[in-house]
Design a protein around this motif. Structure first.
Motif, PDB file in Angstrom:
ATOM      1  N   LEU A 112      32.811  -7.742 -24.138  1.00  8.28           N
ATOM      2  CA  LEU A 112      32.521  -7.630 -25.563  1.00  8.28           C
ATOM      3  C   LEU A 112      33.617  -8.327 -26.356  1.00  8.28           C
ATOM      4  O   LEU A 112      34.801  -8.119 -26.107  1.00  8.28           O
ATOM      5  N   PHE A 113      33.209  -9.169 -27.315  1.00  3.94           N
ATOM      6  CA  PHE A 113      34.196  -9.780 -28.204  1.00  3.94           C
ATOM      7  C   PHE A 113      33.669  -9.832 -29.629  1.00  3.94           C
ATOM      8  O   PHE A 113      32.472  -9.804 -29.876  1.00  3.94           O
ATOM      9  N   GLU A 114      34.617  -9.909 -30.549  1.00  7.00           N
ATOM     10  CA  GLU A 114      34.316  -9.900 -31.976  1.00  7.00           C
ATOM     11  C   GLU A 114      34.513 -11.287 -32.564  1.00  7.00           C
ATOM     12  O   GLU A 114      35.453 -12.001 -32.201  1.00  7.00           O
ATOM     13  N   VAL A 115      33.631 -11.659 -33.482  1.00  6.29           N
ATOM     14  CA  VAL A 115      33.728 -12.926 -34.202  1.00  6.29           C
ATOM     15  C   VAL A 115      33.881 -12.598 -35.686  1.00  6.29           C
ATOM     16  O   VAL A 115      33.024 -11.924 -36.264  1.00  6.29           O
ATOM     17  N   LYS A 116      34.969 -13.055 -36.297  1.00  5.23           N
ATOM     18  CA  LYS A 116      35.189 -12.778 -37.710  1.00  5.23           C
ATOM     19  C   LYS A 116      34.183 -13.545 -38.571  1.00  5.23           C
ATOM     20  O   LYS A 116      33.840 -14.687 -38.246  1.00  5.23           O
ATOM     21  N   PRO A 117      33.708 -12.951 -39.665  1.00  8.60           N
ATOM     22  CA  PRO A 117      32.694 -13.618 -40.497  1.00  8.60           C
ATOM     23  C   PRO A 117      33.142 -14.932 -41.106  1.00  8.60           C
ATOM     24  O   PRO A 117      32.304 -15.788 -41.405  1.00  8.60           O
ATOM     25  N   HIS A 118      34.441 -15.141 -41.325  1.00 10.88           N
ATOM     26  CA  HIS A 118      34.889 -16.369 -41.966  1.00 10.88           C
ATOM     27  C   HIS A 118      35.287 -17.456 -40.976  1.00 10.88           C
ATOM     28  O   HIS A 118      35.897 -18.461 -41.348  1.00 10.88           O
ATOM     29  N   VAL A 119      34.909 -17.299 -39.706  1.00 15.94           N
ATOM     30  CA  VAL A 119      35.182 -18.336 -38.710  1.00 15.94           C
ATOM     31  C   VAL A 119      34.197 -19.488 -38.884  1.00 15.94           C
ATOM     32  O   VAL A 119      33.022 -19.276 -39.169  1.00 15.94           O
ATOM     33  N   ARG A 120      34.696 -20.697 -38.703  1.00 13.98           N
ATOM     34  CA  ARG A 120      33.818 -21.867 -38.665  1.00 13.98           C
ATOM     35  C   ARG A 120      33.602 -22.249 -37.207  1.00 13.98           C
ATOM     36  O   ARG A 120      34.426 -22.923 -36.592  1.00 13.98           O
ATOM     37  N   ILE A 121      32.465 -21.830 -36.676  1.00 15.24           N
ATOM     38  CA  ILE A 121      32.147 -22.150 -35.282  1.00 15.24           C
ATOM     39  C   ILE A 121      31.860 -23.651 -35.176  1.00 15.24           C
ATOM     40  O   ILE A 121      31.157 -24.211 -36.021  1.00 15.24           O
ATOM     41  N   PRO A 122      32.385 -24.324 -34.155  1.00  8.45           N
ATOM     42  CA  PRO A 122      32.114 -25.769 -33.991  1.00  8.45           C
ATOM     43  C   PRO A 122      30.617 -26.057 -33.917  1.00  8.45           C
ATOM     44  O   PRO A 122      29.849 -25.294 -33.335  1.00  8.45           O
ATOM     45  N   ARG A 123      30.209 -27.173 -34.503  1.00  6.15           N
ATOM     46  CA  ARG A 123      28.789 -27.527 -34.539  1.00  6.15           C
ATOM     47  C   ARG A 123      28.293 -28.039 -33.187  1.00  6.15           C
ATOM     48  O   ARG A 123      27.121 -27.861 -32.855  1.00  6.15           O
ATOM     49  N   THR A 124      29.159 -28.668 -32.434  1.00  4.48           N
ATOM     50  CA  THR A 124      28.732 -29.230 -31.155  1.00  4.48           C
ATOM     51  C   THR A 124      28.916 -28.219 -30.029  1.00  4.48           C
ATOM     52  O   THR A 124      29.872 -27.431 -30.039  1.00  4.48           O
ATOM     53  N   TYR A 125      28.010 -28.292 -29.053  1.00  9.05           N
ATOM     54  CA  TYR A 125      28.077 -27.341 -27.945  1.00  9.05           C
ATOM     55  C   TYR A 125      29.327 -27.565 -27.096  1.00  9.05           C
ATOM     56  O   TYR A 125      29.920 -26.607 -26.585  1.00  9.05           O
ATOM     57  N   LYS A 126      29.745 -28.818 -26.949  1.00 11.47           N
ATOM     58  CA  LYS A 126      30.894 -29.110 -26.089  1.00 11.47           C
ATOM     59  C   LYS A 126      32.156 -28.413 -26.598  1.00 11.47           C
ATOM     60  O   LYS A 126      32.897 -27.806 -25.824  1.00 11.47           O
ATOM     61  N   ARG A 127      32.390 -28.488 -27.895  1.00 11.38           N
ATOM     62  CA  ARG A 127      33.566 -27.828 -28.462  1.00 11.38           C
ATOM     63  C   ARG A 127      33.410 -26.306 -28.420  1.00 11.38           C
ATOM     64  O   ARG A 127      34.369 -25.578 -28.197  1.00 11.38           O
ATOM     65  N   PHE A 128      32.198 -25.822 -28.664  1.00  5.07           N
ATOM     66  CA  PHE A 128      31.945 -24.383 -28.578  1.00  5.07           C
ATOM     67  C   PHE A 128      32.231 -23.876 -27.165  1.00  5.07           C
ATOM     68  O   PHE A 128      32.832 -22.808 -26.983  1.00  5.07           O
ATOM     69  N   SER A 129      31.804 -24.635 -26.170  1.00  5.89           N
ATOM     70  CA  SER A 129      32.038 -24.252 -24.781  1.00  5.89           C
ATOM     71  C   SER A 129      33.532 -24.145 -24.480  1.00  5.89           C
ATOM     72  O   SER A 129      33.982 -23.210 -23.806  1.00  5.89           O
ATOM     73  N   GLY A 130      34.314 -25.082 -25.002  1.00  6.42           N
ATOM     74  CA  GLY A 130      35.761 -25.034 -24.778  1.00  6.42           C
ATOM     75  C   GLY A 130      36.411 -23.827 -25.425  1.00  6.42           C
ATOM     76  O   GLY A 130      37.339 -23.229 -24.866  1.00  6.42           O
TER      77      GLY A 130
END
Length: 284
Positions: free
Chosen positions: A154-172
């Protein structure tokens, strides 16, 4: 007359070189210490203790996820999203650790007698983008986002995070999160993503209604009418499956509903939820 001045200049130059050498040595020591800290890997799936989190001054930083906080209003009821059964699993492929997915690791998964169709981390990526990009989040009504993997991490994601748009960066980022337990904002001490202890219910507000979604549910509702019937002082917790197929099975859900006569992706389901909430709260 020239000779004494030459001596003075030579001494000044020697003193400056000495200072430069001392500074270079300090930088090398700092780089070695930071590299040593960064090379330490913790086992996947274990949330850090609070004491450990406080003592760790050199938090892992990530370039590319700046903080863009929205105006939070704690007096108003908000919404919480929980992504269940997210396919986020790390394994050592070749000489490096990688986030498994059905496209890049199909042969590896078949060799280990696993179904490649079950490894879809892109679903969680799309779902997080749908949540964080919504007007509900930008208006400050999103309280928290929790993601629970298929393995129970289980992990938490803060609401003001900018998740990367590309899957490759998200995967990293997810790979780094599962190994180091947190992702810290650049230049800040705030943890933008962090592993937390189960269960997720301990982080919910007291006055909250937990709603699960399933296409197989016999309770087919129109989302806008459903949220309108909920009181303005009630915090809504929406539990959405982030897997390719199957049904979420959670004991803490108060109500199971279906919002379409057709199977919907997690991102489309979230889009309908946020649209109904925006209409309820007059968010344009």
């Amino acid at each position: 007359m020239v000779w004494p001045y030459a001596i003075k200049g030579k001494k000044r130059k020697t003193r400056e070189e000495k200072y430069d050498r001392e500074e270079d040595e300090e930088v090398e020591v700092e780089e070695k210490e930071s590299a040593k800290r960064g090379s330490i890997e913790k086992p996947q799936g274990e949330a850090p203790d609070e004491e450990e989190e406080e003592d760790e001054s050199g938090a892992h930083e990530l370039v590319g996820i700046p903080i863009a906080p929205s105006d939070q209003n704690t007096k108003k009821a908000g919404v919480i999203f929980v992504l269940e059964k997210a396919s986020l699993e790390v394994a050592k492929v070749g000489k490096s650790f990688q986030l498994l997915n059905s496209d890049d690791h199909a042969n590896f998964l078949r060799k280990n007698k696993k179904n490649p169709a079950d490894y879809r981390p892109d679903i969680a990526h799309q779902a997080l983008l749908a949540i964080l990009d919504s007007p509900v989040n930008k208006a400050g009504r999103l309280q928290a986002v929790y993601v629970k993997t298929e393995k129970g991490v289980l992990f938490e994601v803060k609401p003001h995070v900018r998740i990367p748009r590309t899957y490759k960066r998200f995967s990293g980022i997810i790979l780094q999160l599962l190994q180091q337990h947190k992702i810290t904002a650049v230049g800040k001490r705030e943890n933008l993503l962090r592993l937390i202890k189960n269960p997720a219910t301990q982080y919910f507000p007291v006055n909250s209604r937990k709603i699960g979604f399933s296409y197989s549910s016999e309770k087919l509702v129109k989302m806008s009418k459903y949220v309108d019937a909920v009181g303005d002082d009630v915090n809504l917790v929406f539990v959405v499956g982030a897997m390719a197929h199957g049904k979420i099975e959670t004991e803490y859900v108060d109500d199971f509903i279906a919002i379409s006569g057709y199977p919907l992706s997690a991102a489309m389901c979230i889009a309908r939820i946020t649209e109904a909430l925006a209409e309820k709260w007059n968010i344009l």
